[in-house]
Design an enzyme around this catalytic site. Sequence first.
Site, PDB file in Angstrom:
ATOM      1  CG  HIS A 127       3.046   0.779  18.035  1.00 51.70           C
ATOM      2  ND1 HIS A 127       1.805   0.202  18.104  1.00 51.70           N
ATOM      3  CD2 HIS A 127       3.075   1.427  16.836  1.00 51.70           C
ATOM      4  CE1 HIS A 127       1.106   0.496  17.015  1.00 51.70           C
ATOM      5  NE2 HIS A 127       1.865   1.249  16.225  1.00 51.70           N
ATOM      6  CD  GLU A 177       1.212  -2.377  20.067  1.00 49.98           C
ATOM      7  OE1 GLU A 177       0.876  -1.193  19.831  1.00 49.98           O
ATOM      8  OE2 GLU A 177       2.008  -3.020  19.357  1.00 49.98           O
ATOM      9  NE  ARG A 215      -2.875  -1.358  13.921  1.00 52.34           N
ATOM     10  CZ  ARG A 215      -2.307  -0.182  13.709  1.00 52.34           C
ATOM     11  NH1 ARG A 215      -0.997  -0.087  13.592  1.00 52.34           N
ATOM     12  NH2 ARG A 215      -3.053   0.909  13.613  1.00 52.34           N
ATOM     13  N   GLY A 266       0.835  -1.195   0.000  1.00 51.78           N
ATOM     14  CA  GLY A 266       0.000   0.000   0.000  1.00 51.78           C
ATOM     15  C   GLY A 266       0.867   1.242   0.000  1.00 51.78           C
TER      16      GLY A 266
END
Length: 308
Positions: A274, A256, A227, A149
Site C-alpha cells: 500500500h 492489510e 481498495r 475518476g
Amino acid sequence: MIPVNSVLQVGSFPEIMQAEIDQSLKTVRLTNPHEPVPAGSYEAILTRSNTLIPESLLRQIPNLKVIACCGVGYDNLPLDYLKANSIQASTTPGVLNDAVCELGIGLLFALLRRLPAADRFARSGEWQEQAFPVTTTLAGKTVGIVGLGRIGLDLARRLEAFGVTIAYTGPSAKKCAYTFYSSAVALAEVADVIILTCPGGPETEGMIDAAVLNALGPNGYLINIARGSVIDESALISALQQNRIAGAALDVFESEPQLNSAFIPLHNVVLSPHIGSATRETRQAMTRLAIDNLEAFFNHRPLLTPIH
C-alpha cells in the site's frame, strides 16, 4: 489560526507527515481510535484514510464539527453519523494523482515484464545457465480502467503514450474519448489488463469476483491500486492458483497489513505494501492540504476539498 489542542489527531502518521503537522499545529494524539479519548474540547479530528474512525469515538466528542482526512478514500469514516450530526469532512484529492499513477504503471510493467522475477534471476546467477523466459508487451493491448475518476482519468492519459486502447466502466459514462462498458464483466471480456482505481465502500465491495476474473481469462492481468475491498480475494487467489488469469499486481488488500498467506507462494502475483501515495513529496502535499482544510474551517471559510 487553529486554537491549541482543539484538534484530536487520530491514528499513526509517518514521520514526514508528523513533521508537517508539528510545524503548523499543536494537536492531542490518540494512536488507537478504539481507546478512550483524552480529556479536551475538540472541534476537529485530523486522521488518515487508512484509519478506521468508529462512531463510538465520535460520540465521545460532543463539540466535533469537522474531520480532515489525509488521503482520497473516505470508506473508513461513518458517513451516516457525520451527516446526521452535521459534521463536515474533507479528503485530499488531486495531490496524490501523480504518485498513484506512477505506481500503477510501475506495477503494470512489473507484472507484464516479470521484473521482480527478473531481478531475482540476475542476482541468483541463473542467467549464466539459461536465458530468462520471454514476457508480455503492453503495446497494442486493451487496458480497462474500473473507475474513471480523477486518478483513473490521469492514469488513462499516461497510458495513451504506450500505444494501448483504453476502455472503462463506472457508475455512468463520461465525456471522453474512451469506450464505456456498463459493467466490470463486460469490460473484462474485452480487456487484456484491468486496473482498479475506483473508491472503496459498500457500492464496490467484492465487485471483482469470479465472474469478472473468468471474463478476463487466462491471458488477462489485474492491477489493484484502489481498495482491497473491491476484490473478492478468495476468488482471486483461486483464479491465480488455477491460472484462470495470467497474473495480478496488488498494492491493497482486504485485511492489510496482514496478507492472506495464500498469496505468498504464487509466482504470478506482484505484492506491494500500500505505497500508492508513499512518496516524500506526495505525503507532504497531502498533509498540507488536510491542514489547509482545518485552517479554512477555523477561519469560518468553506472547506477546500469537502466530502459531499
